[in-house]
Design a protein around this motif. Structure first.
Motif, mmCIF file in Angstrom:
data_model
loop_
_atom_site.group_PDB
_atom_site.id
_atom_site.type_symbol
_atom_site.label_atom_id
_atom_site.label_comp_id
_atom_site.label_asym_id
_atom_site.label_seq_id
_atom_site.Cartn_x
_atom_site.Cartn_y
_atom_site.Cartn_z
ATOM 1 N N THR A 40 0.474 -1.100 -0.591
ATOM 2 C CA THR A 40 -0.385 -0.046 -0.079
ATOM 3 C C THR A 40 1.167 1.215 0.157
ATOM 4 O O THR A 40 0.585 2.226 -0.236
ATOM 5 N N TRP A 41 2.472 1.536 0.291
ATOM 6 C CA TRP A 41 2.947 2.420 0.174
ATOM 7 C C TRP A 41 2.824 3.457 -0.794
ATOM 8 O O TRP A 41 2.857 3.000 -2.703
ATOM 9 N N GLN A 42 2.264 4.764 -0.368
ATOM 10 C CA GLN A 42 2.073 5.514 -1.333
ATOM 11 C C GLN A 42 1.513 5.173 -2.604
ATOM 12 O O GLN A 42 1.396 6.025 -3.395
ATOM 13 N N GLN A 43 0.394 4.424 -2.303
ATOM 14 C CA GLN A 43 -1.035 4.649 -2.821
ATOM 15 C C GLN A 43 -1.910 5.339 -2.957
ATOM 16 O O GLN A 43 -2.204 6.176 -1.800
ATOM 17 N N ARG A 44 -3.099 5.462 -3.459
ATOM 18 C CA ARG A 44 -4.411 6.354 -3.437
ATOM 19 C C ARG A 44 -4.980 5.632 -2.222
ATOM 20 O O ARG A 44 -4.754 4.777 -1.956
ATOM 21 N N GLU A 45 -5.988 6.529 -0.904
ATOM 22 C CA GLU A 45 -5.700 5.424 -0.270
ATOM 23 C C GLU A 45 -6.915 4.420 -0.600
ATOM 24 O O GLU A 45 -7.642 4.821 -0.760
ATOM 25 N N GLY A 46 -6.591 3.592 0.386
ATOM 26 C CA GLY A 46 -7.756 2.278 -0.013
ATOM 27 C C GLY A 46 -7.411 1.624 -0.352
ATOM 28 O O GLY A 46 -8.099 0.211 -1.177
ATOM 29 N N GLU A 47 -5.775 1.881 -1.758
ATOM 30 C CA GLU A 47 -5.872 1.210 -2.515
ATOM 31 C C GLU A 47 -4.868 0.061 -2.670
ATOM 32 O O GLU A 47 -4.158 0.478 -1.588
ATOM 33 N N ARG A 48 -3.985 -0.723 -3.308
ATOM 34 C CA ARG A 48 -3.790 -1.352 -3.240
ATOM 35 C C ARG A 48 -2.654 -1.290 -4.638
ATOM 36 O O ARG A 48 -2.949 -1.315 -5.828
ATOM 37 N N GLY A 49 -1.479 -1.668 -4.312
ATOM 38 C CA GLY A 49 -0.108 -1.502 -5.223
ATOM 39 C C GLY A 49 0.159 -3.101 -6.659
ATOM 40 O O GLY A 49 -0.881 -3.854 -5.357
ATOM 41 N N ASP A 50 0.474 -2.676 -7.610
ATOM 42 C CA ASP A 50 0.136 -3.853 -8.239
ATOM 43 C C ASP A 50 1.238 -4.838 -8.024
ATOM 44 O O ASP A 50 1.032 -5.948 -8.523
ATOM 45 N N PHE A 51 2.008 -4.093 -8.410
ATOM 46 C CA PHE A 51 3.366 -4.389 -9.078
ATOM 47 C C PHE A 51 4.866 -4.009 -8.136
ATOM 48 O O PHE A 51 4.709 -2.757 -8.022
ATOM 49 N N THR A 52 6.136 -4.689 -7.822
ATOM 50 C CA THR A 52 7.477 -4.438 -7.899
ATOM 51 C C THR A 52 8.007 -4.949 -8.201
ATOM 52 O O THR A 52 7.846 -6.163 -8.570
ATOM 53 N N VAL A 53 9.714 -4.343 -8.305
ATOM 54 C CA VAL A 53 10.134 -5.040 -9.423
ATOM 55 C C VAL A 53 11.783 -5.052 -8.391
ATOM 56 O O VAL A 53 12.242 -3.139 -8.108
ATOM 57 N N LEU A 54 12.790 -5.899 -9.136
ATOM 58 C CA LEU A 54 14.219 -5.864 -8.056
ATOM 59 C C LEU A 54 15.266 -6.441 -9.230
ATOM 60 O O LEU A 54 14.324 -7.056 -10.698
ATOM 61 N N ASP A 84 23.137 -15.091 -13.039
ATOM 62 C CA ASP A 84 23.506 -14.771 -11.612
ATOM 63 C C ASP A 84 23.824 -13.813 -11.611
ATOM 64 O O ASP A 84 23.910 -12.461 -10.320
ATOM 65 N N GLU A 85 23.594 -12.752 -12.426
ATOM 66 C CA GLU A 85 23.343 -10.875 -12.154
ATOM 67 C C GLU A 85 22.854 -10.236 -13.164
ATOM 68 O O GLU A 85 22.088 -10.619 -14.004
ATOM 69 N N SER A 86 21.914 -9.136 -12.575
ATOM 70 C CA SER A 86 21.055 -8.221 -13.161
ATOM 71 C C SER A 86 20.111 -8.822 -13.579
ATOM 72 O O SER A 86 19.086 -8.994 -14.388
ATOM 73 N N LEU A 87 19.406 -9.571 -12.777
ATOM 74 C CA LEU A 87 17.762 -10.759 -13.013
ATOM 75 C C LEU A 87 16.760 -10.274 -12.705
ATOM 76 O O LEU A 87 16.821 -9.533 -11.234
ATOM 77 N N ALA A 88 16.163 -9.687 -13.473
ATOM 78 C CA ALA A 88 15.087 -9.171 -13.381
ATOM 79 C C ALA A 88 14.093 -9.698 -12.731
ATOM 80 O O ALA A 88 14.029 -11.088 -13.171
ATOM 81 N N SER A 89 13.654 -8.935 -11.922
ATOM 82 C CA SER A 89 12.954 -9.930 -10.880
ATOM 83 C C SER A 89 10.994 -9.380 -10.365
ATOM 84 O O SER A 89 11.205 -7.717 -9.982
ATOM 85 N N LEU A 90 9.724 -10.201 -10.854
ATOM 86 C CA LEU A 90 9.124 -8.940 -10.506
ATOM 87 C C LEU A 90 8.103 -9.540 -9.395
ATOM 88 O O LEU A 90 7.555 -11.031 -9.016
#
Length: 400
Positions: free
Chosen positions: A143-157, A370-376
């Motif tokens: 819910t971080w930095q989302q509109r009130e009462g809304e849930r985020g959809d995805f994060t990446v690393l 082993d490096e810079s592996l896109a993850s969601l």
């Protein structure tokens, strides 16, 4: 017993209820940067690394809460007189504009976060602190930095420690390939029969705005039955400027040169534009210096956001291939001018692969493991078991 041994002897268990993940204050932001410098400073000395981190915090992408340093602390221990706490593990999140398109629906703008600079001090490793930190962070980012009462959809690393650790914590590894081209001082983009324009900082805003329109259109197209959701980070100009703030800082510190050329554009013979935006990446040694293609776009190309290499490899679009070949040769020439060891294109489109082989027949696709592996990680609603989340435009610009 030494002071260091006493310090580690008093460490709490990673399951302790007194551990808490909190945003760092300004002093703790610097403290965490000092701690992680051996891993992330690259060719910079400590003072220059701290200066770079402060410089990046002033970019449009990172202002007004755009970047948060998170620290895992033990609440039993009060802050020091300087206001800092003992940091057991740390990471950063960057707020990013994103698009989400559910089953054959339109692309809707939302907020996502990229996670980076994940670090645990060497003396504290092997105790589960990084896992505790990321487990708590996943819940916060719901819910971080989302509109009130809304849930985020995805994060990446992007994992530099292989595929298993982050996958166990919910971040699924996605295609992480690239194709490399050698720098060439004798590159001649004009040999492809199209004119090539080198791009400066002032050229990017209009191109990024157009790219966003094209990306939304691509995501609105019907997709395969097993794809329930399509997601993308928006390749907007503030994202490109963040990358360029990094390269400009390092270019001036290391080379005493300003990198004025930010990419290249060519027109196809049928009037469409193809362009790429690039950045110089300086590694810990000169052998690691690369020219990374942040984003490669072709107007009117249906596969602009889709990475279906196997399905599209037989497509024969001579005009598009020729334009891409011309801008790749411009990148090779720029890499040579800056002493870069290679040009890299992440998760290249099929026509980019054929264009790369046109300018360098020996080029091959490298599958990183082993490096810079896109993850969601999907934070949204529970999805049907047989469906998947498709990450569109999984390119270098998205990295953080």
């Amino acid at each position: 017993m030494s002071a260091a041994a006493m310090d580690t002897a008093s460490l709490p268990a990673s399951s302790s209820p007194t551990l808490q993940l909190v945003p760092a204050n300004d002093a703790e932001f610097v403290q965490s940067s000092i701690m992680n410098a051996p891993s992330w400073k690259g060719p910079l000395n400590l003072d220059d690394y701290l200066e770079r981190e402060a410089h990046l915090r002033k970019t449009d992408l990172n202002r007004h809460g755009g970047i948060i340093a998170w620290i895992l602390v033990d609440t039993v221990h009060p802050p020091s007189p300087k206001g800092t706490r003992r940091i057991l593990a740390s990471c950063e999140t960057l707020r990013k504009r994103a698009l989400v398109a559910r089953k054959d629906g339109p692309a809707v703008e939302t907020i996502s976060h990229g996670i980076g600079s994940v670090y645990c001090p060497e003396a504290y490793r092997g105790r589960g602190y990084a896992q505790r930190m990321l487990t708590e962070l996943a819940h916060i980012l719901d819910t971080w930095q989302q509109r009130e009462g809304e849930r985020g959809d995805f994060t990446v690393l992007w994992s530099d420690i292989g595929k298993q650790f982050y996958a166990r914590l919910g971040w699924t590894v996605y295609p992480s390939t690239h194709i490399s081209l050698s720098p060439r001082s004798d590159s001649d983009p004009s040999q492809h029969g199209v004119s090539v324009q080198l791009l400066g900082p002032g050229d990017l805003e209009e191109l990024c705005q157009n790219d966003e329109i094209l990306l939304k259109s691509a995501m609105a197209k019907p997709t395969s039955p097993d794809v329930h959701v399509r997601v993308a980070l928006i390749p907007d100009v503030v994202t490109m400027q963040w990358h360029h703030a990094r390269e400009e800082f390092l270019s001036m510190k290391l080379c005493k040169r300003y990198p004025s050329r930010k990419g290249a554009l060519a027109k196809t013979t049928d009037g469409r534009r193809a362009w790429c935006v690039w950045t110089r990446t300086f590694g810990a040694t000169p052998q690691e210096n690369l020219l990374n293609i942040l984003r490669l776009v072709v107007e009117g190309e249906e596969a602009i956001g889709h990475r279906s290499l196997k399905a599209a490899m037989n497509k024969n679009d001579e005009a598009t291939e020729t334009a891409i070949a011309a801008i790749l040769e411009a990148a090779q020439l720029e890499a040579s001018n800056w002493g870069m060891t290679s040009v890299q294109v992440w998760n290249p489109l099929p026509l980019t692969v054929t264009a790369a082989k046109k300018v360098e027949p020996s080029s091959v696709i490298v599958d990183r493991d082993d490096e810079s592996l896109a993850s969601l990680r999907w934070h949204g609603e529970i999805l049907p078991a047989s469906t998947r989340v498709d990450w569109i435009a999984n390119e270098k610009y998205a990295w953080c």
